[in-house]
Design a protein around this motif. Structure first.
Motif, PDB file in Angstrom:
ATOM      1  N   LYS A  45       0.866  -1.182   0.000  1.00 34.11           N
ATOM      2  CA  LYS A  45       0.000   0.000   0.000  1.00 34.11           C
ATOM      3  C   LYS A  45       0.899   1.227   0.000  1.00 34.11           C
ATOM      4  CE  LYS A  45      -4.080   1.929   2.217  1.00 34.11           C
ATOM      5  NZ  LYS A  45      -5.038   1.766   3.323  1.00 34.11           N
ATOM      6  N   GLU A  46       0.695   2.084  -1.003  1.00 34.83           N
ATOM      7  CA  GLU A  46       1.464   3.320  -1.120  1.00 34.83           C
ATOM      8  C   GLU A  46       0.514   4.470  -1.424  1.00 34.83           C
ATOM      9  OE1 GLU A  46       4.315   2.624  -4.207  1.00 34.83           O
ATOM     10  OE2 GLU A  46       5.417   1.137  -3.026  1.00 34.83           O
ATOM     11  N   ALA A  47       0.610   5.511  -0.651  1.00 35.24           N
ATOM     12  CA  ALA A  47      -0.218   6.708  -0.844  1.00 35.24           C
ATOM     13  C   ALA A  47      -1.701   6.360  -0.974  1.00 35.24           C
ATOM     14  CB  ALA A  47       0.266   7.497  -2.057  1.00 35.24           C
ATOM     15  N   GLY A  48      -2.159   5.428  -0.145  1.00 30.01           N
ATOM     16  CA  GLY A  48      -3.571   5.080  -0.110  1.00 30.01           C
ATOM     17  C   GLY A  48      -4.024   4.097  -1.176  1.00 30.01           C
ATOM     18  N   GLU A  49      -3.135   3.654  -2.044  1.00 34.28           N
ATOM     19  CA  GLU A  49      -3.468   2.694  -3.113  1.00 34.28           C
ATOM     20  C   GLU A  49      -2.715   1.391  -2.897  1.00 34.28           C
ATOM     21  OE1 GLU A  49      -5.515   3.076  -5.707  1.00 34.28           O
ATOM     22  OE2 GLU A  49      -5.912   5.218  -5.602  1.00 34.28           O
ATOM     23  N   TYR A  50      -3.380   0.275  -3.192  1.00 29.90           N
ATOM     24  CA  TYR A  50      -2.704  -1.019  -3.164  1.00 29.90           C
ATOM     25  C   TYR A  50      -2.126  -1.310  -4.543  1.00 29.90           C
ATOM     26  CZ  TYR A  50      -4.628  -2.297   1.378  1.00 29.90           C
ATOM     27  OH  TYR A  50      -4.933  -2.346   2.706  1.00 29.90           O
ATOM     28  N   TYR A  51      -0.943  -1.907  -4.548  1.00 23.50           N
ATOM     29  CA  TYR A  51      -0.268  -2.295  -5.787  1.00 23.50           C
ATOM     30  C   TYR A  51       0.125  -3.762  -5.703  1.00 23.50           C
ATOM     31  CZ  TYR A  51       0.292   2.653  -6.860  1.00 23.50           C
ATOM     32  OH  TYR A  51       0.057   3.976  -7.135  1.00 23.50           O
ATOM     33  N   TRP A  79      -5.945 -14.186 -15.330  1.00 28.86           N
ATOM     34  CA  TRP A  79      -5.985 -15.174 -14.256  1.00 28.86           C
ATOM     35  C   TRP A  79      -6.530 -14.545 -12.969  1.00 28.86           C
ATOM     36  CZ3 TRP A  79      -3.147 -15.501  -9.624  1.00 28.86           C
ATOM     37  CH2 TRP A  79      -3.278 -16.717  -8.934  1.00 28.86           C
ATOM     38  N   LEU A  80      -6.061 -13.338 -12.640  1.00 27.64           N
ATOM     39  CA  LEU A  80      -6.533 -12.649 -11.432  1.00 27.64           C
ATOM     40  C   LEU A  80      -8.032 -12.360 -11.515  1.00 27.64           C
ATOM     41  CD1 LEU A  80      -3.546 -10.201 -10.934  1.00 27.64           C
ATOM     42  CD2 LEU A  80      -4.236 -11.998  -9.322  1.00 27.64           C
ATOM     43  N   ASP A  81      -8.509 -11.967 -12.699  1.00 21.81           N
ATOM     44  CA  ASP A  81      -9.946 -11.724 -12.885  1.00 21.81           C
ATOM     45  C   ASP A  81     -10.737 -13.012 -12.680  1.00 21.81           C
ATOM     46  OD1 ASP A  81      -9.508  -9.052 -13.396  1.00 21.81           O
ATOM     47  OD2 ASP A  81      -9.722  -9.244 -15.579  1.00 21.81           O
ATOM     48  N   GLU A  82     -10.211 -14.105 -13.188  1.00 21.87           N
ATOM     49  CA  GLU A  82     -10.900 -15.397 -13.067  1.00 21.87           C
ATOM     50  C   GLU A  82     -10.938 -15.881 -11.616  1.00 21.87           C
ATOM     51  OE1 GLU A  82      -9.827 -20.005 -14.016  1.00 21.87           O
ATOM     52  OE2 GLU A  82      -9.314 -18.545 -15.574  1.00 21.87           O
ATOM     53  N   LYS A  83      -9.817 -15.796 -10.921  1.00 19.83           N
ATOM     54  CA  LYS A  83      -9.727 -16.308  -9.542  1.00 19.83           C
ATOM     55  C   LYS A  83     -10.334 -15.350  -8.527  1.00 19.83           C
ATOM     56  CE  LYS A  83      -7.718 -20.026 -10.854  1.00 19.83           C
ATOM     57  NZ  LYS A  83      -8.490 -21.253 -10.949  1.00 19.83           N
ATOM     58  N   ASP A  84     -10.190 -14.040  -8.745  1.00 16.20           N
ATOM     59  CA  ASP A  84     -10.823 -13.000  -7.927  1.00 16.20           C
ATOM     60  C   ASP A  84     -10.638 -13.216  -6.426  1.00 16.20           C
ATOM     61  OD1 ASP A  84     -12.176 -10.614  -7.640  1.00 16.20           O
ATOM     62  OD2 ASP A  84     -14.137 -11.600  -7.503  1.00 16.20           O
ATOM     63  N   PHE A  85      -9.407 -13.436  -5.979  1.00 16.03           N
ATOM     64  CA  PHE A  85      -9.142 -13.703  -4.564  1.00 16.03           C
ATOM     65  C   PHE A  85      -8.602 -12.498  -3.794  1.00 16.03           C
ATOM     66  CE2 PHE A  85      -5.350 -14.861  -6.932  1.00 16.03           C
ATOM     67  CZ  PHE A  85      -4.323 -14.316  -6.193  1.00 16.03           C
ATOM     68  N   GLU A  87      -9.244  -9.108  -2.189  1.00 12.58           N
ATOM     69  CA  GLU A  87     -10.424  -8.369  -1.742  1.00 12.58           C
ATOM     70  C   GLU A  87     -10.322  -6.869  -2.013  1.00 12.58           C
ATOM     71  OE1 GLU A  87     -11.042  -9.305   2.389  1.00 12.58           O
ATOM     72  OE2 GLU A  87     -10.815 -11.450   2.003  1.00 12.58           O
ATOM     73  N   GLU A  88      -9.120  -6.316  -1.850  1.00 12.91           N
ATOM     74  CA  GLU A  88      -8.927  -4.875  -2.006  1.00 12.91           C
ATOM     75  C   GLU A  88      -8.825  -4.510  -3.482  1.00 12.91           C
ATOM     76  OE1 GLU A  88      -7.416  -6.378   1.791  1.00 12.91           O
ATOM     77  OE2 GLU A  88      -6.962  -6.928  -0.267  1.00 12.91           O
ATOM     78  N   GLY A  89      -9.200  -3.265  -3.795  1.00 13.15           N
ATOM     79  CA  GLY A  89      -8.925  -2.750  -5.130  1.00 13.15           C
ATOM     80  C   GLY A  89      -7.419  -2.526  -5.237  1.00 13.15           C
ATOM     81  N   TYR A  90      -6.836  -2.779  -6.387  1.00 16.45           N
ATOM     82  CA  TYR A  90      -5.382  -2.650  -6.530  1.00 16.45           C
ATOM     83  C   TYR A  90      -5.020  -2.304  -7.965  1.00 16.45           C
ATOM     84  CZ  TYR A  90      -5.781  -7.275  -8.597  1.00 16.45           C
ATOM     85  OH  TYR A  90      -6.138  -8.331  -9.399  1.00 16.45           O
ATOM     86  N   ILE A  91      -3.796  -1.863  -8.118  1.00 19.18           N
ATOM     87  CA  ILE A  91      -3.224  -1.577  -9.428  1.00 19.18           C
ATOM     88  C   ILE A  91      -2.207  -2.665  -9.723  1.00 19.18           C
ATOM     89  CG2 ILE A  91      -1.826   0.063 -10.753  1.00 19.18           C
ATOM     90  CD1 ILE A  91      -3.065   2.255  -8.830  1.00 19.18           C
ATOM     91  N   LEU A  92      -2.303  -3.278 -10.892  1.00 21.21           N
ATOM     92  CA  LEU A  92      -1.375  -4.336 -11.296  1.00 21.21           C
ATOM     93  C   LEU A  92      -0.233  -3.723 -12.102  1.00 21.21           C
ATOM     94  CD1 LEU A  92      -0.578  -7.340 -11.643  1.00 21.21           C
ATOM     95  CD2 LEU A  92      -2.066  -7.373 -13.670  1.00 21.21           C
ATOM     96  N   GLU A  93       0.990  -4.068 -11.722  1.00 21.48           N
ATOM     97  CA  GLU A  93       2.169  -3.622 -12.455  1.00 21.48           C
ATOM     98  C   GLU A  93       3.065  -4.818 -12.727  1.00 21.48           C
ATOM     99  OE1 GLU A  93       4.186  -0.680 -10.109  1.00 21.48           O
ATOM    100  OE2 GLU A  93       2.642   0.836 -10.432  1.00 21.48           O
TER     101      GLU A  93
END
Length: 168
Positions: A45-51, A79-85, A87-93
């Motif tokens: 978590k950086e500046a209020g956002e999960y990465y 894969w992440l969309d399919e598994k959806d495990f 819970e938090e909103g996040y940014i994928l890098e």
């Protein structure tokens, strides 16, 4: 903030560890098909956002490229969309670990033997926290760095961070 804060922190940490572990497991399987190396995965978590960050590399001239990262990201995102495990909103890098890559895993230390490193200790040793030199040896727990003043041996536990030195 006593026990309640500590319990909350442990729950968050274990969720984060689960996210990282599951993501690493998927990427390790994908790495065989796409011929890349999983260097590291982190959920922070950086500046209020999960990465959710995946650092990957390839054993080819110039290392991993943008097109490679895009392809890995597409597979991982699906894969992440399919598994959806998570819970938090996040940014994928998905990116390369960069020139000054951090050494975290045993394989990192073994691969980088003979290269220049910079390291920072949690607690100063004889008034010094920052060291640099040649990564000379690694035995699974102890790291030997050849400094200007001779060989220094550090345990993994006393090192806050260690990375390849970048010379400009």
């Amino acid at each position: 903030m006593g026990p309640l804060f500590y319990a909350y922190e442990r729950i968050e940490m274990s969720k984060s560890e689960t996210y990282v572990k599951r993501t690493e497991e998927f990427l390790e399987k994908l790495s065989s098909a796409l011929q890349f190396e999983v260097v590291d995965v982190e959920f922070v978590k950086e500046a209020g956002e999960y990465y959710l960050r995946a650092y990957c590399d390839m054993d080819k001239e110039g290392g991993i490229g943008i097109d490679d990262c895009v392809e890995i990201s597409r597979h991982l995102s699906d894969w992440l969309d399919e598994k959806d495990f998570i819970e938090e909103g996040y940014i994928l890098e998905v990116s390369s670990p960069g020139l000054g890559r951090a050494l975290k895993k045993d394989k990192d230390f073994i691969r980088e033997l003979g290269k220049e490193v910079e390291l920072k200790l949690y607690k100063a040793r004889e008034g010094v926290k920052d060291f640099e030199g040649i990564l000379k040896a690694f035995d699974g727990e102890n790291i030997t760095v050849e400094t200007e003043d001779g060989d220094e041996v550090f345990t993994k536990k006393e090192i806050a961070n260690i990375r390849l030195k970048i010379d400009f």
